[in-house]
Design a protein around this motif. Structure first.
Motif, PDB file in Angstrom:
ATOM      1  N   VAL A 178       0.861  -1.180   0.000  1.00 31.58           N
ATOM      2  CA  VAL A 178       0.000   0.000   0.000  1.00 31.58           C
ATOM      3  C   VAL A 178       0.897   1.230   0.000  1.00 31.58           C
ATOM      4  CG1 VAL A 178      -1.761   1.300   1.265  1.00 31.58           C
ATOM      5  CG2 VAL A 178      -1.846  -1.191   1.213  1.00 31.58           C
ATOM      6  N   VAL A 179       0.620   2.169  -0.892  1.00 31.93           N
ATOM      7  CA  VAL A 179       1.421   3.386  -1.003  1.00 31.93           C
ATOM      8  C   VAL A 179       0.624   4.551  -0.437  1.00 31.93           C
ATOM      9  CG1 VAL A 179       2.663   4.935  -2.555  1.00 31.93           C
ATOM     10  CG2 VAL A 179       2.541   2.486  -3.071  1.00 31.93           C
ATOM     11  N   CYS A 180       1.229   5.277   0.476  1.00 35.28           N
ATOM     12  CA  CYS A 180       0.572   6.426   1.105  1.00 35.28           C
ATOM     13  C   CYS A 180       1.432   7.670   0.910  1.00 35.28           C
ATOM     14  CB  CYS A 180       0.350   6.160   2.593  1.00 35.28           C
ATOM     15  SG  CYS A 180      -0.345   7.567   3.494  1.00 35.28           S
ATOM     16  N   GLY A 270      -3.025   4.529  -2.034  1.00 34.66           N
ATOM     17  CA  GLY A 270      -3.314   3.651  -3.158  1.00 34.66           C
ATOM     18  C   GLY A 270      -3.188   2.198  -2.752  1.00 34.66           C
ATOM     19  N   LYS A 271      -4.241   1.424  -2.914  1.00 37.39           N
ATOM     20  CA  LYS A 271      -4.244   0.008  -2.527  1.00 37.39           C
ATOM     21  C   LYS A 271      -4.879  -0.818  -3.635  1.00 37.39           C
ATOM     22  CE  LYS A 271      -7.526  -1.464   0.127  1.00 37.39           C
ATOM     23  NZ  LYS A 271      -8.448  -1.763   1.253  1.00 37.39           N
ATOM     24  N   ASP A 272      -4.807  -2.127  -3.475  1.00 37.94           N
ATOM     25  CA  ASP A 272      -5.410  -3.063  -4.421  1.00 37.94           C
ATOM     26  C   ASP A 272      -4.759  -2.950  -5.805  1.00 37.94           C
ATOM     27  OD1 ASP A 272      -7.133  -5.069  -5.201  1.00 37.94           O
ATOM     28  OD2 ASP A 272      -8.696  -3.689  -5.846  1.00 37.94           O
ATOM     29  N   ALA A 273      -3.484  -2.599  -5.837  1.00 40.94           N
ATOM     30  CA  ALA A 273      -2.775  -2.456  -7.110  1.00 40.94           C
ATOM     31  C   ALA A 273      -1.972  -3.717  -7.407  1.00 40.94           C
ATOM     32  CB  ALA A 273      -1.847  -1.245  -7.072  1.00 40.94           C
ATOM     33  N   ILE A 300      -8.699   7.155   0.103  1.00 42.84           N
ATOM     34  CA  ILE A 300      -8.188   5.835  -0.267  1.00 42.84           C
ATOM     35  C   ILE A 300      -8.696   5.506  -1.662  1.00 42.84           C
ATOM     36  CG2 ILE A 300      -8.138   3.377   0.297  1.00 42.84           C
ATOM     37  CD1 ILE A 300      -8.652   4.132   3.197  1.00 42.84           C
ATOM     38  N   LYS A 301      -7.787   5.181  -2.549  1.00 44.68           N
ATOM     39  CA  LYS A 301      -8.141   4.816  -3.927  1.00 44.68           C
ATOM     40  C   LYS A 301      -7.779   3.351  -4.148  1.00 44.68           C
ATOM     41  CE  LYS A 301      -8.957   5.237  -8.438  1.00 44.68           C
ATOM     42  NZ  LYS A 301      -8.999   3.789  -8.745  1.00 44.68           N
ATOM     43  N   ASN A 302      -8.799   2.547  -4.466  1.00 48.91           N
ATOM     44  CA  ASN A 302      -8.531   1.178  -4.882  1.00 48.91           C
ATOM     45  C   ASN A 302      -8.887   1.032  -6.353  1.00 48.91           C
ATOM     46  OD1 ASN A 302     -11.331   0.927  -4.997  1.00 48.91           O
ATOM     47  ND2 ASN A 302     -11.459  -0.034  -2.980  1.00 48.91           N
ATOM     48  N   ARG A 303      -8.980  -0.187  -6.815  1.00 50.07           N
ATOM     49  CA  ARG A 303      -9.198  -0.402  -8.243  1.00 50.07           C
ATOM     50  C   ARG A 303     -10.580   0.062  -8.701  1.00 50.07           C
ATOM     51  NH1 ARG A 303      -6.227  -2.736 -11.731  1.00 50.07           N
ATOM     52  NH2 ARG A 303      -4.812  -3.380 -10.075  1.00 50.07           N
TER      53      ARG A 303
END
Length: 653
Positions: A178-180, A270-273, A300-303
């Protein structure tokens, strides 16, 4: 046990009533009924067992597998009756897996697997949509429907052990990166007029708080710019920071830079990448979304979508005249390179929307380009203004509908969308999707369903209105004599509307735009007439106000069971803020198949956050929602739940 108790009860009744003839007869009949029930039950059990034996023989004969091979096959299997779910046969592997052998044939599959559904078998699916758990082991269930010679439906089920596979899947998901990105979003304002040593002290305090917050995440933490940090950690730690509701935002807000200016920070996660590069891209999109909403929040941004946290600070104006000039140059080039211009706003256009469109019309006329305003329904909130504009020769044949626009549009057509950034809210979505080149000019906060890939995106959530933004573009492209009086009054009317007569959402640039329009000759008396209501609308407004109730001591809610125009709903929402102690107001009115919410706030309550829970949007102090096929009563319940969630998230009692 049940039958034994019934017999004992009947014997007791006989003993108690031995001196009373009717009681003896009742007891005798009762004993007779009990033995009759036992006989029926045993006969039913015997029939089921015979049926199970017949089914077992049918299975062996039809599938052509030896009994020993099928019974001792290492994959748990069973045969069930589809109608009742009764277990008819099972092999040794199933007995070992469940740990049950006795009485299995008298049970249904739902007794062993509560909540297990069989509808997927009727739909000819080969696998159950959800797995099952037996003795701490995970299984996926496959099966097929079979029929015996009596045409009684049965199904064969196979249980495949996927415990290790599920553990590996969960381990993979929990270990994904996870990138923050952390950004001090008001760095320039906080460091203004501070000495170098004071700046270092402020940044040192912020860096310490960020490091303390990041330490439990056990990730890679680095500061890569004067106002930016980055953290890369495993997804298993996401629950840790979401449970704390991103307490870092409040911790950093306690630090002050310039006198009276608290430090605010935005987080983009950014998650779920699939890759680190994609995760970083998601984090950048999230931080852009946070800044477009005024900062001081975590996104929070996921796919699939965005999630929003925080957002308690008031927005700080960050616009510059340089950006307005750059946007004006870009818009001029786009218009000059286009064969035709269409201007469109949101559905049920208000004065701010029409005023902004008139400003773009002025620019197109200055650049000698043919332009048209797309209005699909003239019964809108600005029909008085449209009527006055039609009296001007320049606007006699300007207004058109989306069908004509679709006929005239070509590959070089430019569509300018004002006062709206959502495809679902525009006047004509078909026109938006048909035109290749789109320019967006808006002041509302961006949602996760905003217009993508615009050739020009002039989005400023710090602006009071769309008319304010368009007025700045007009100043950079046109001269005062190029602007019609009706256009100046329309744009000033839009500013009047969205600022509630210069009481909310106003900044220095707001008054500068108003002063420019006033110098052209915009008459405030004529603008006041644009907001007048007829007699029936005025009565409807006061009737709606009289139905108001106060919730949580500072929120006013009015609900109309009858159709009321959106203009009246907005006016009532504004009027409710005049009630002493009221900090926020909500008005719910039906409008055809839609139920419309108008929400207003004095600033302490973020009505945008409340409306966003219902699928709406807007600003911290002005927001709205549109819901289809729902009654006002149901809408009120949804609003009440959203208010309770908002208060719970923000610790409001």
């Amino acid at each position: 046990m049940f039958f034994i108790l019934m017999i004992l009860f009947s014997v007791a009744m006989t003993a108690i009533g031995r001196d009373y003839a009717p009681a003896r007869w009742i007891a005798a009949v009762q004993i007779l009924l009990v033995f009759l029930s036992i006989w029926i039950y045993r006969r039913r059990v015997l029939e089921d067992r015979l049926y199970a034996m017949e089914i077992s023989s049918v299975i062996h004969r039809d599938i052509d597998i030896r009994d020993a091979d099928l019974s001792y096959f290492n994959l748990p299997m069973m045969v069930i009756r589809l109608g009742s779910g009764q277990i008819l046969w099972a092999n040794e592997a199933f007995y070992e897996t469940t740990g049950k052998r006795c009485g299995v044939f008298e049970k249904s599959i739902t007794d062993l697997l509560p909540g297990f559904k069989l509808n997927w078998l009727y739909e000819n699916h080969k696998e159950a949509p959800a797995g099952v758990t037996l003795k701490d082991r995970s299984f996926i269930v496959s099966g097929r429907v079979i029929h015996n010679k009596k045409s009684q439906a049965m199904a064969v089920l196979y249980f495949v052990d996927v415990t290790e596979l599920m553990e590996l899947r969960n381990k993979y998901r929990e270990s994904r990166p996870v990138v923050c990105i952390l950004l001090i979003d008001n760095y320039e304002e906080c460091m203004k007029n501070l000495t170098d040593s004071q700046k270092s002290e402020v940044l040192a305090v912020v860096d310490k708080k960020v490091a303390e917050w990041a330490s439990p995440l056990e990730g890679v933490f680095r500061k890569y710019d004067r106002d930016k940090h980055i953290i890369v950690f495993e997804e298993r730690k996401m629950e840790l920071i979401t449970e704390r509701r991103f307490s870092l935002l409040e911790d950093v807000r306690a630090v002050h830079g310039a006198p009276g200016v608290p430090v605010t920070m935005s987080l983009g996660i950014g998650k779920d990448a699939e890759t680190l590069a994609e995760g970083f891209s998601f984090a950048q999109l999230a931080i852009d979304m946070a800044l477009s909403r005024g900062g001081d929040r975590a996104v929070i941004k996921n796919r699939l979508h965005f999630e929003f946290y925080g957002g308690h600070s008031k927005e700080i104006e960050k616009r510059t005249k340089v950006k307005s000039r750059v946007m004006a140059d870009s818009l001029s080039r786009l218009i000059q390179d286009s064969s035709r211009i269409f201007i469109m706003g949101h559905s049920n256009a208000d004065i701010d929307c029409i005023g902004a469109m008139s400003g773009i019309m002025c620019i197109a006329r200055k650049l000698k380009k043919e332009a048209g305003i797309v209005i699909c329904r003239e019964e809108c909130a600005a029909k008085n203004l449209i009527g006055r504009m039609r009296e001007s020769p320049e606007y006699k044949d300007v207004f058109t509908d989306d069908q004509d626009a679709l006929v005239w549009a070509d590959v070089h057509t430019l569509l300018v969308v004002v006062d709206c950034n959502r495809p679902s809210m525009v006047e004509s979505r078909s026109l938006l999707e048909a035109v290749n080149r789109v320019a967006v000019i808006d002041h509302h906060r961006i949602g996760d369903d905003c217009i993508k890939s615009a050739a020009l995106d002039f989005h400023e959530p710090y602006a009071s209105s769309a008319c304010e933004l368009v007025c700045e573009l007009v100043q950079n492209i046109c001269r005062q004599e190029d602007i019609l009086l009706i256009e100046a009054e329309a744009m000033l009317g839009g500013i009047f509307l969205d600022t509630k007569n210069f009481t909310i959402n106003t900044g220095i640039r707001t008054f500068e735009a108003a002063a420019f329009l006033r110098r052209i000759g915009a008459d405030t008396v004529e603008i006041k007439k644009l907001f007048q209501n007829d007699y029936h609308s005025s009565m409807a407004k006061h009737k709606l106000i009289s139905s108001t109730c106060i919730v949580r001591r500072n929120m006013a809610i009015a609900v109309a069971e009858y159709e009321v125009s959106r203009t009246i709903a907005a006016q009532v929402a504004d009027a409710l803020l005049e009630i002493e102690g009221t900090e926020a107001s909500f008005v719910i009115v039906p409008d055809g198949v839609l139920t419309v919410f108008s929400a207003r706030s004095l600033g302490s309550v973020n009505v945008h956050a409340i409306c966003e829970k219902l699928g709406g949007g807007g600003h911290q102090s002005v927001a709205g929602v549109q819901l289809e096929n729902i009654t006002p009563e149901k809408a009120l319940n949804l609003l009440s739940d959203a208010i309770e969630d908002y208060c719970l998230e923000n610790g409001i009692t």
